[in-house]
Design an enzyme around this catalytic site. Structure first.
Site, PDB file in Angstrom:
ATOM      1  N   GLU A   5      35.720  62.151  45.096  1.00  0.00           N
ATOM      2  CA  GLU A   5      36.141  63.409  45.311  1.00  0.00           C
ATOM      3  C   GLU A   5      35.954  63.600  46.919  1.00  0.00           C
ATOM      4  OE1 GLU A   5      34.964  66.177  41.495  1.00  0.00           O
ATOM      5  OE2 GLU A   5      34.398  66.939  43.518  1.00  0.00           O
ATOM      6  N   GLU A  39      28.366  64.853  38.194  1.00  0.00           N
ATOM      7  CA  GLU A  39      27.365  65.163  39.280  1.00  0.00           C
ATOM      8  C   GLU A  39      26.009  65.447  38.358  1.00  0.00           C
ATOM      9  OE1 GLU A  39      28.778  68.787  41.470  1.00  0.00           O
ATOM     10  OE2 GLU A  39      30.060  67.233  42.531  1.00  0.00           O
TER      11      GLU A  39
END
Length: 346
Positions: free
Chosen positions: A258, A105
């Site tokens: 995810e 991220e």
């Protein structure tokens, strides 16, 4: 030359995080992954002990380059070569490494100079890792990076999908690289969080069934494309598809690094809802031939469920530590079959 099987398949993966002080040993964890018939496992590092334990197992492996390693690797091919040798070559080919994810991220935090520099170095680091892998004669390990949906300025309707202005200059070289290497845009995508925000923050009232991938009679039609959506996950994925197309990249592969549903700690976070979401997710992503999304019908989308265990040392809201499929003693939090057997869950 080492040639691997195709990395794109319908085998469901599980994220194996270890931010807990009461978790089963790596040996026991690999045994549990095998018992669950997990087709893939994603590590948030490249731990030697775990990679050794995965040797000879019928599990495809995803390993991670830490954020704080990115700038060094970007600046020095020798460091990239060393990282690849230590974390891939020393375990290869008995460990079935399929993906290397560079960072985590990275575009979600670019407010400081250091974070922005890491984001700017990301693609160069990915190129150096890929170059080191290819230099070893390995042609079928894909290099990518997982991005969070907070990179999006707009996601609804999907055809309006766009990236935040401040990351578009970072996104262009990333898309160019992913497209050029036929890798994947890895997404951390959580319908739960979007549903929760719609209930608590924005009061827009996305229905729980729509977020849980219950396809019953509810649907949403994109006013611009006319495409019909029967669940929130497809909407979120396709918003990224359209955002990429707006930057000139309309055929980049998608992967879900995810996704999941919490079973405790907040509104809608129950064992029943978590079981329903993950069972429906597995059914959708395991279909042969693949379902894809309305904008990408038939596309294979490699998918990892978050996460193997509850992790009691994670920071954040009450739900942050309650996404696990298994309890700390290895027993299931709720029943879910990673290998879909044809039964419809709704």
């Amino acid at each position: 030359m080492w040639i691997l099987d195709a990395v794109a398949s319908n085998r469901i993966g599980i994220n194996y995080g270890r931010l807990g002080n009461n978790l089963p040993s790596p040996t026991r964890s690999i045994e549990l992954l095998q018992t669950m018939n997990a087709g893939r496992v994603r590590l948030y590092d490249a731990d030697h002990e775990i990679l050794k334990l995965l040797s000879g197992k019928n599990i495809d492996i995803t390993i991670t380059v830490a954020n704080d390693e990115i700038s060094g690797i970007a600046a020095n091919q020798h460091l990239a070569n060393q990282w690849v040798y230590e974390h891939i070559i020393t375990h290869y080919p008995n460990t079935r490494t399929r993906f290397v994810l560079v960072g985590h991220e990275v575009f979600s935090s670019i407010s400081t100079y250091q974070d922005l520099q890491i984001a700017r170095d990301l693609v160069r680091a990915m190129k150096r890792i890929k170059s080191a892998v290819k230099a070893q004669g390995i042609r079928n390990i894909k290099v990518g990076t997982p991005l969070a949906m907070d990179m999006m300025e707009m996601t609804s309707p999907p055809s309006y999908g766009s990236f935040k202005p401040e990351i578009r200059e970072l996104m262009l070289p990333l898309l160019r690289y992913i497209n050029g290497t036929k890798s994947f845009m890895f997404l951390n995508v959580y319908p739960y969080l979007t549903w929760f925000d719609s209930q608590v923050v924005n009061q827009t009232g996305i229905s729980l069934d729509f977020a849980l991938l219950r396809t019953r009679n509810e649907s949403y039609t994109d006013p611009q494309t006319g495409l019909v959506y029967k669940n929130l996950l497809d909407q979120m994925l396709d918003s990224v598809v359209y955002a990429m197309a707006k930057l000139g990249y309309d055929d980049v592969n998608l992967a879900i690094s995810e996704t999941g549903w919490p079973h405790q700690g907040g509104s809608g976070a129950t064992r029943k809802n978590a079981a329903v979401y993950n069972k429906n997710l597995i059914r959708k992503m395991s279909m042969v031939p693949s379902i894809g999304t309305p904008a990408r019908p038939g596309a294979v989308i490699p998918t990892f469920i978050y996460t193997l265990y509850d992790e009691d040392q994670k920071y954040g809201s009450g739900t942050e530590r309650r996404w696990g499929l298994l309890n700390s003693d290895g027993s299931p939090v709720y029943h879910v079959n990673i290998t879909w057997t044809g039964k419809r869950y709704d």
